[in-house]
Enzyme design. Structure first.
Site, short mmCIF file in Angstrom:
data_model
loop_
_atom_site.label_atom_id
_atom_site.label_comp_id
_atom_site.label_asym_id
_atom_site.label_seq_id
_atom_site.Cartn_x
_atom_site.Cartn_y
_atom_site.Cartn_z
N TYR A 1 9.09 22.34 9.37
CA TYR A 1 9.88 22.43 10.59
C TYR A 1 9.02 22.74 11.79
O TYR A 1 8.07 23.50 11.72
CB TYR A 1 11.06 23.37 10.47
CG TYR A 1 10.87 24.69 9.79
CD1 TYR A 1 10.96 25.89 10.49
CD2 TYR A 1 10.64 24.76 8.42
CE1 TYR A 1 10.84 27.11 9.86
CE2 TYR A 1 10.50 25.97 7.78
CZ TYR A 1 10.60 27.15 8.51
OH TYR A 1 10.46 28.35 7.88
N LYS B 1 16.02 39.98 1.98
CA LYS B 1 16.45 39.96 3.38
C LYS B 1 17.71 39.09 3.55
O LYS B 1 18.64 39.48 4.26
CB LYS B 1 15.31 39.42 4.26
CG LYS B 1 15.65 39.33 5.73
CD LYS B 1 14.51 38.73 6.53
CE LYS B 1 14.64 37.24 6.56
NZ LYS B 1 13.75 36.56 7.46
N ASP B 2 17.72 37.93 2.88
CA ASP B 2 18.85 37.02 3.05
C ASP B 2 20.13 37.51 2.38
O ASP B 2 21.21 37.00 2.66
CB ASP B 2 18.49 35.61 2.55
CG ASP B 2 17.57 34.87 3.52
OD1 ASP B 2 17.35 35.38 4.64
OD2 ASP B 2 17.08 33.79 3.16
N HIS C 1 20.46 28.35 10.83
CA HIS C 1 19.94 27.27 9.99
C HIS C 1 19.56 27.79 8.61
O HIS C 1 19.04 28.89 8.47
CB HIS C 1 18.70 26.66 10.67
CG HIS C 1 17.94 25.75 9.77
ND1 HIS C 1 16.78 26.13 9.14
CD2 HIS C 1 18.20 24.48 9.38
CE1 HIS C 1 16.35 25.12 8.40
NE2 HIS C 1 17.18 24.11 8.53
N ASP D 1 4.47 24.79 14.02
CA ASP D 1 4.92 24.04 12.83
C ASP D 1 4.84 24.97 11.63
O ASP D 1 3.85 25.69 11.46
CB ASP D 1 4.02 22.83 12.58
CG ASP D 1 4.26 21.68 13.54
OD1 ASP D 1 4.99 21.87 14.53
OD2 ASP D 1 3.72 20.59 13.30
N ASN D 2 5.89 24.95 10.81
CA ASN D 2 5.95 25.77 9.61
C ASN D 2 6.16 24.88 8.39
O ASN D 2 6.73 23.80 8.50
CB ASN D 2 7.13 26.75 9.68
CG ASN D 2 7.03 27.67 10.89
OD1 ASN D 2 5.96 28.13 11.24
ND2 ASN D 2 8.16 27.92 11.52
N HIS E 1 19.29 31.42 9.23
CA HIS E 1 18.43 32.14 10.15
C HIS E 1 18.55 31.64 11.59
O HIS E 1 18.87 30.49 11.84
CB HIS E 1 16.96 31.98 9.72
CG HIS E 1 16.67 32.50 8.36
ND1 HIS E 1 15.73 31.95 7.54
CD2 HIS E 1 17.20 33.54 7.67
CE1 HIS E 1 15.67 32.61 6.39
NE2 HIS E 1 16.56 33.58 6.45
N LYS F 1 14.85 23.71 16.32
CA LYS F 1 14.03 23.32 15.18
C LYS F 1 14.24 21.84 14.88
O LYS F 1 15.35 21.32 14.98
CB LYS F 1 14.42 24.11 13.93
CG LYS F 1 14.19 25.61 14.05
CD LYS F 1 14.72 26.34 12.83
CE LYS F 1 14.54 27.83 12.98
NZ LYS F 1 15.19 28.58 11.91
N ARG G 1 0.81 -1.22 0.00
CA ARG G 1 0.00 0.00 0.00
C ARG G 1 0.84 1.26 0.00
O ARG G 1 0.37 2.33 -0.35
CB ARG G 1 -0.91 0.04 1.24
CG ARG G 1 -1.87 -1.12 1.33
CD ARG G 1 -2.51 -1.17 2.69
NE ARG G 1 -1.47 -1.39 3.71
CZ ARG G 1 -1.66 -1.27 5.02
NH1 ARG G 1 -2.84 -0.91 5.48
NH2 ARG G 1 -0.67 -1.49 5.86
#
Length: 189
Positions: A131, A167-168, A118, A47-48, A61, A71, A23
Site C-alpha cells: 500500500y 492491538k486489533d 481500512h 510505501d508499505n 485502521h 491509501k 514471456r
C-alpha cells in the site's frame, strides 16, 4: 488504467492495462500523471508491504487528524478481501463498507481516501500486500474500529479462523466510536 466507481463516493477500484505475451505480463502499477488525471492529485510519501498467512485479519485502521491517510492498496501475491468503512460523521454512507477481492491474478487496486477505516483478510495460504500512503506513519495517531464488529455486516469469509494482533482486538465497536472525521472536511471528488 480504468477507474471503477463503487457504491460509496470516493472509494475507487483501479484496473490497470495489462500487456501479456509468451514471456509473462507487464503493467504500470502506478502513474502519478494518470492518477492525478483520473482520480485526483494525491502525493504518496510512503510505501508499505506486509506478508500474512491464511486467516490473518488486519484492521480496521486509520490515522487521526492531522495525520490522516489516503491509501492505494493491492495484493501482489495470493488473495485478500480488502474492506473500507466510511467513518465520516454526517456522511449518508456512514458505517457502510465496500469489499473488494484483490488477488495476484486480477491485479486490481483499491483507493481508500481519508475518512475511511481500512482492513483486509487473507484468503490464500499466504498474501503479500502493498500500500501507498499519502502521509507518513504516526504511531501517536494510529487508531481503528473493531474488525469483528458484526454491526458492520462484513462477511470476511475467514472470521471464524481469524488471526488478529492484540492491538486489533482492542478497537471500539462502531456504536461506541467517536469519529474524528467530518463529512465537510472529508468529502471526495
Amino acid at each position: 488504467m480504468e477507474i471503477i466507481k463503487t457504491d460509496i463516493e470516493g472509494l475507487l477500484i483501479i484496473k490497470p492495462r495489462i500487456f501479456e505475451d509468451q514471456r509473462g505480463y507487464f503493467f504500470e502499477s502506478f502513474s502519478q500523471r494518470e492518477f492525478d488525471k483520473k482520480v485526483y492529485p494525491v502525493t504518496f510519501v510512503q510505501d508499505n508491504e506486509s506478508k500474512s498467512t491464511y486467516g490473518v485479519m488486519r484492521g480496521l485502521h486509520f490515522q487521526r487528524p492531522p495525520f490522516t491517510q489516503s491509501k492505494l492498496v493491492r495484493c501482489v501475491k495470493g488473495a485478500v478481501l480488502d474492506v473500507a468503512v466510511d467513518i465520516r460523521k454526517g456522511s449518508k454512507t456512514y458505517g457502510q463498507h465496500v469489499a473488494v477481492e484483490l488477488t495476484e491474478d486480477n491485479h486490481l487496486q483499491f483507493f481508500i481516501p481519508k475518512g475511511f477505516a481500512h482492513g483486509f483478510a487473507v484468503l490464500s495460504e499466504t498474501a503479500v500486500f502493498q500500500y501507498k500512503c499519502d502521509e507518513f506513519y504516526h504511531p501517536e495517531a494510529d487508531d481503528g474500529i473493531s474488525i469483528l464488529d458484526e454491526s458492520l455486516g462484513i462477511d470476511w469469509y475467514v472470521a471464524d479462523k481469524a488471526i488478529l494482533s492484540e492491538k486489533d482486538t482492542r478497537h471500539a465497536l462502531l456504536k461506541d466510536f467517536e469519529s474524528p472525521f467530518d463529512i465537510q472536511d472529508y468529502s471526495h471528488h
